[in-house]
Design an enzyme around this catalytic site. Structure first.
Site, PDB file in Angstrom:
ATOM      1  N   CYS A 148      12.406  26.094 -68.781  1.00 39.42           N
ATOM      2  CA  CYS A 148      12.646  27.495 -69.157  1.00 39.42           C
ATOM      3  C   CYS A 148      12.021  27.874 -70.499  1.00 39.42           C
ATOM      4  CB  CYS A 148      14.146  27.783 -69.168  1.00 39.42           C
ATOM      5  SG  CYS A 148      14.959  27.420 -67.599  1.00 39.42           S
ATOM      6  N   HIS A 205      15.837  33.916 -73.380  1.00 34.28           N
ATOM      7  CA  HIS A 205      15.748  33.374 -72.034  1.00 34.28           C
ATOM      8  C   HIS A 205      16.905  33.937 -71.216  1.00 34.28           C
ATOM      9  CE1 HIS A 205      15.522  30.878 -68.615  1.00 34.28           C
ATOM     10  NE2 HIS A 205      16.495  30.055 -68.954  1.00 34.28           N
ATOM     11  N   ASN A 213      18.018  33.537 -63.367  1.00 32.93           N
ATOM     12  CA  ASN A 213      17.208  32.676 -64.219  1.00 32.93           C
ATOM     13  C   ASN A 213      15.914  32.329 -63.491  1.00 32.93           C
ATOM     14  OD1 ASN A 213      16.074  30.597 -65.704  1.00 32.93           O
ATOM     15  ND2 ASN A 213      17.977  29.462 -65.978  1.00 32.93           N
TER      16      ASN A 213
END
Length: 334
Positions: free
Chosen positions: A121, A261, A291
């Site tokens: 990520c 994020h 996500n």
């Protein structure tokens, strides 16, 4: 442990940004038909309402192509102007060749340096850090930096603790050593590989090659210790951001916008408290997409720009964490 220090400040410009999300929407009610969960359970714990899922014949490179074309259009340049491609992904089309090489061919970009990086990520910010360093060498002039993921391809749709969190998508940026646009100011990237099992895909690599046993054990799916990831994420993103601000002579009060994020609404809220930056300065779209790993920040950045939330001269902070454990923070002057 840090890749960057205050000695390698950036001078790169973001010329253009683009993003792409698959058309198929999977909302929480649809997931509740697959696993024991509910819209209330998912929303209250994550803030996620829906996510995008790519079609079976839609590979990570296909998502990357569409986001990259939009970034090139936004930058007002042609593929021939690109002399470096860096793709961040943990879901490449195949182990090799790199997704970047496949992207290069699909975009019709001449034979330029093209490679993938894997920082989960944190990947897009890592890729920006790397591309900026290569541009600063003077040997490259214009880079295409991409974060693209087809996380649905490694998702265990029988595990409600993970399948509700993730989605597919891609985001891209064109950065250059010259030109008009947001200026990248500095980077702070690092990693701690002491506990890889916090978030990992156990099988399919050289440690545990594909076998009947690995398939039966569902080892090719993403595995995560959510409780520990939560605590680590807030801590490392907070530290990375504070260090970067201090290195560049800023404080938390100087930040006008944060693009974090997009992992979990509770993580974002906790980061806001830790950094003492008001939550209304954080741009979030995780309710729509979940996500998307390396695609998370460029997709959010693209949407924020399209919403015209940035004013010229404002200071922005990008910050992420990922499997590894990796983390990265980037400062930009809009």
């Amino acid at each position: 442990m840090n890749m960057s220090t205050n000695l390698n400040k950036s001078s790169s410009t973001i010329l253009g940004v683009g993003s792409y999300l698959p058309s198929r929407v999977v909302d929480n009610s649809e997931l509740s038909k697959r696993v024991e969960t509910s819209d209330e359970w998912i929303t209250s714990r994550t803030g996620i309402k829906e996510r995008r899922v790519a079609e079976k014949n839609e590979a990570t490179s296909d998502l990357a192509v569409k986001a990259s074309q939009k970034a090139l259009d936004d930058a007002g340049i042609s593929p021939e102007d690109i002399d470096l491609i860096v793709v961040a992904t943990i879901t490449p089309d195949m182990a090799f060749p790199s997704t970047a090489c496949l992207l290069q061919h699909k975009l019709g970009i001449p034979k330029v340096a093209s490679f993938d990086i894997e920082a989960a990520c944190s990947g897009f910010l890592y890729a920006l850090d790397i591309a900026d360093g290569m541009l600063s060498s003077g040997r490259y002039k214009c880079a295409l930096v991409v974060g693209a993921e087809k996380l649905s391809s490694i998702m265990d749709w029988e595990d409600r603790t993970t399948c509700v969190l993730f989605g597919d998508g891609a985001g891209a940026a064109v950065i250059s050593s010259s030109g008009e646009g947001p200026q990248l100011i500095g980077f702070n990237s690092g990693a701690d590989g002491s506990n890889p099992k916090l978030l990992h895909q156990p099988a399919g690599g050289s440690l545990e090659p594909a076998s009947m046993e690995s398939l039966e054990n569902r080892g090719h799916f993403l595995k995560m210790n959510g409780r520990e990831i939560f605590k680590s994420a807030v801590r490392v993103m907070g530290s990375a951001a504070r260090e970067l601000l201090a290195e560049n002579g800023f404080s938390n009060k100087d930040i006008d916008h944060v693009i974090p994020h997009q992992a979990n609404a509770r993580i974002v809220e906790s980061l806001s408290q830790r950094l003492e930056i008001p939550l209304d300065k954080f741009f979030c779209n995780l309710d729509k997409y979940g996500n998307t790993s390396a695609a998370s920040i460029p997709v959010a950045f693209d949407e924020a720009r399209k919403a015209s939330i940035f004013k010229k001269g404002e200071l922005g902070l990008f910050v992420a964490f990922g499997a590894g454990l990796t983390w990265s923070a980037v400062l930009a002057r809009f």
